[in-house]
Structure formats: structure tokens, C-alpha cells
Design a protein around this motif. Structure first.
Motif, PDB file in Angstrom:
ATOM      1  N   SER A 112     -11.490   2.774   2.988  1.00 44.11           N
ATOM      2  CA  SER A 112     -10.980   2.980   1.595  1.00 44.11           C
ATOM      3  C   SER A 112     -12.252   2.608   0.562  1.00 44.11           C
ATOM      4  O   SER A 112     -11.840   2.582  -0.606  1.00 44.11           O
TER       5      SER A 112
ATOM      6  N   LYS B 233       0.717  -1.127   0.064  1.00 37.04           N
ATOM      7  CA  LYS B 233       0.099  -0.188  -0.046  1.00 37.04           C
ATOM      8  C   LYS B 233       0.747   1.324   0.039  1.00 37.04           C
ATOM      9  O   LYS B 233       0.744   1.957  -0.725  1.00 37.04           O
TER      10      LYS B 233
ATOM     11  N   TYR C 224     -10.300   6.527  -6.125  1.00 30.46           N
ATOM     12  CA  TYR C 224     -11.676   6.689  -5.941  1.00 30.46           C
ATOM     13  C   TYR C 224     -12.564   7.266  -7.174  1.00 30.46           C
ATOM     14  O   TYR C 224     -11.647   8.033  -7.934  1.00 30.46           O
TER      15      TYR C 224
ATOM     16  N   ASP D 130      -7.809  -0.424  -0.669  1.00 31.25           N
ATOM     17  CA  ASP D 130      -6.963   0.711  -0.424  1.00 31.25           C
ATOM     18  C   ASP D 130      -6.063   1.244  -1.537  1.00 31.25           C
ATOM     19  O   ASP D 130      -5.532   2.558  -1.236  1.00 31.25           O
TER      20      ASP D 130
END
Length: 353
Positions: free
Chosen positions: A282, A225, A259, A255
Motif C-alpha cells: 500500500s 480498513k 495514492y 492502507d
């Protein structure tokens, strides 16, 4: 005939089995020329899942010679060398006309060969609807390349198609086994801009770069990540293709995907029956605009022949993933154990008959 069968959960053996017969005028019987053991075969023998038929003949990856055809088969004849798709859709189901190739008629209906119907690890095996289910191997396409197309290539590429990869996209691939490597190759051929892969298997790393990966994250040394967000300046990836990992891998994918337009495609098998967690934060507490697909590889003749045209014309050689070759039917058991324990030097095995 000799066949490699699932005798009981956790035990696969060689047995004498009846030779297959033509089911109808559209079916065919084939003799394997080369087969490959898949992680799915390992899961069938040693993993959890639905109950399998008694004395099931295993295997679903094969290049074969046509031995016998029904009177209604038009495009294939005895002696032809063909690639056999690992996924064999029920072409006569009305749901095919809805585009439901993988689950027409019942869930996982195409995922049958060597799982719910007799597979290819035998001296002879049968296929239904030969004209729709067998693929002609183009001239100058090797048996090794064709063998990798029947499952690994189509599965990896299916993930890229489901993710709707666009020119310039940043793609993260979790896992650099055979499916992950083919997802990388598919992403590059589809026009991805930057391809980031997470994995550690030593034999896979040079192939990952060969197939188009730009950055590899060694998850034993760095946090995936953290690294993905650093490499993407905090934005995350346009698409994440899951080809390995544990039950927490979906959380990781959420994660690190963007978006609003981020796409996650899962191609890995999750053993067991418990729920798979999804992170609240997330995922935008369910409103983050991140799309999740769970996919199998596409099957059928047209699909496989198209993939082999990519091999022929696009300087693409999936046969490079074969790390261990054996001669002789009896070595299927050895290949199965290699794929079960899968050391750093193993990607795919091949058994030549």
C-alpha cells in the motif's frame, strides 16, 4: 516548596524542592492555578524513552499566575493570569530563524518542560523568555479552555496543518482521545468535508460528533480498513491523522490513504526502540505518492494566543474534554493514575490549586 517529582522510573512522589530563581532578566516565575496531567506525563513516569534528570519535577500543562519577572520582561507583571505553552522553543537559537521551532539547537529542544527541565507540578515554576513563552488569556476565555489549548489543541491542530487539509477533504482520525478530538475540531475548522474517526471510548463519542466528526468506526466491531474503503468508495482518505493505536498503525494509515496525494500525519508516541513497519504494497513499494509526517504540537506565545482567539470567536470549547476535576495539589497523583489506566469515562483531568 512542594513538588511532584519523578523519583525513579515508575515512581512519582511529592517532595520538598528548592524554589526556582530567575535565570536572567527575561525569565519569570509562576504559581500554577490549574494543571492537567497528560499521557506524556504517564510515559515519562512509566514508559520507555530517554533517561530523565534526577528528581525531575513533572508536568507541562498549566494556567498560572505570574509571581515574579526579570527586569527585561515587558508584557507581563506579577498577578497576571497566563496560559503556559507545553512546548517552549529555544527562542535564542539561530535555528529558530530557519523555522525549526521544535528542534532548534538539539533534537526535541522545545519538548523540555517537565521532561528535561523542571515542570509545572510544583508550588512555583520558572519559564525562560517570558515575553515569547507566556500567553495572555483573552477576556471571556475560561481557564478550562485555556488549559486545553496549551497542549491538546495545539497538538491536534498541528496535525491538521501538517496534513495541509483543503476544503472538502476526507480526513480519517485514528483515536478519539483528547488529541484525536482536537484533530477533528481542527479539521472541521480547516474546511474538511467528511471526517471519519476510529475509536471506542464511550465518553469521547458524543464529543467527537460535537467537534465535527461525521462517522465513527468502532474498531472492536468493524475492521477500520474495510470500513474506510467502503465509506470512500475504494478511494481512501485524503489525509489520515494518527492519534492512537499500536506499532502496526502506520501500516493501517498507508492502507487507507489515497495514492498520489494522500498525507499521513503521526501525532502518537511509539514506545521502545525497534523499527516501525511500513507496508510495501500500500506504499506502492515505496513509490505510491503517499507522504508521511511525524509531528509534535507547536508552541510559543503567538501560537497559543491565536488558538485562544479561535476559542473566543469560533464557538469552540475544548474545555469540554475535562472529565475529572480535583481541588488541591495533592490530587495530581490521583490524576496521574486516572490517565495511566484511562477508563471509558476519562479524557482529561484538571487539578485546581
Amino acid at each position: 516548596m512542594k513538588a511532584f517529582i519523578l523519583e525513579s522510573p515508575g515512581r512519582a512522589v511529592f517532595e520538598d524542592m528548592p524554589e526556582p530563581v530567575l535565570k536572567d532578566s527575561y525569565s519569570a516565575i509562576l504559581k500554577p492555578v490549574a494543571v492537567s496531567v497528560c499521557t506524556s506525563d504517564v510515559n515519562t513516569v512509566y514508559g520507555s524513552g530517554s533517561r530523565k534528570p534526577d528528581r525531575l519535577i513533572l508536568g507541562h500543562e498549566a494556567v498560572a499566575e505570574v509571581y515574579k519577572t526579570g527586569s527585561g520582561v515587558r508584557d507581563f507583571k506579577p498577578g497576571d493570569l497566563v496560559a503556559v505553552p507545553a512546548m517552549t522553543p529555544d527562542w535564542r537559537s539561530p535555528e529558530i530563524q530557519e523555522g525549526n521551532f521544535l528542534h532548534a539547537g538539539r533534537a526535541f529542544s522545545s519538548n523540555a518542560l517537565g521532561r528535561s527541565i523542571p515542570g509545572v507540578f510544583a508550588e512555583y515554576f520558572a519559564v525562560d523568555d517570558a515575553d515569547a513563552s507566556l500567553a495572555k488569556i483573552p477576556e471571556n476565555v475560561s481557564a478550562d479552555d485555556a488549559l486545553m489549548c496549551v497542549d491538546m489543541v495545539t497538538t491536534g491542530f498541528s496535525g491538521i496543518e501538517a496534513a495541509d487539509i483543503r476544503f472538502g477533504d476526507t480526513v480519517v482520525i485514528i483515536g478519539i482521545g483528547a488529541v484525536g478530538l482536537m484533530a477533528a475540531a481542527g479539521a472541521r475548522l480547516h474546511g474538511a468535508g467528511r471526517i471519519i474517526a476510529a475509536g471506542t471510548r464511550k465518553v469521547s463519542v458524543p464529543l467527537a460528533f460535537k467537534y465535527g466528526v461525521n462517522d465513527i468506526i468502532n474498531y472492536k466491531e468493524k475492521d477500520i480498513k474495510t470500513e474506510v474503503l467502503r465509506l470512500t468508495e475504494g478511494r481512501g482518505a485524503d489525509a489520515v491523522i494518527i492519534c492512537g493505536g499500536g506499532d502496526d498503525v502506520l501500516c493501517l494509515a498507508y492502507d487507507i490513504v489515497r495514492y498520489g496525494i494522500g498525507r499521513i500525519v503521526n501525532l502518537k508516541h511509539f514506545p521502545g526502540d525497534e523499527a516501525i513497519p511500513v507496508p510495501k504494497f500500500s506504499s506502492g513499494r515505496g513509490m505510491g505518492g503517499k507522504t508521511l509526517y511525524m509531528e509534535l504540537g507547536m508552541g510559543g506565545r503567538v501560537r497559543l494566543e491565536r488558538l485562544m482567539r479561535v476559542v473566543k470567536y469560533a464557538d469552540f470549547n475544548p474545555g469540554c474534554m475535562i472529565t475529572h476535576k480535583f481541588c488541591g495539589f495533592e490530587n495530581i497523583a490521583t490524576a496521574l493514575e486516572l490517565m495511566r489506566f484511562k477508563g471509558d469515562d476519562v479524557i482529561k483531568t484538571e487539578v485546581i490549586f
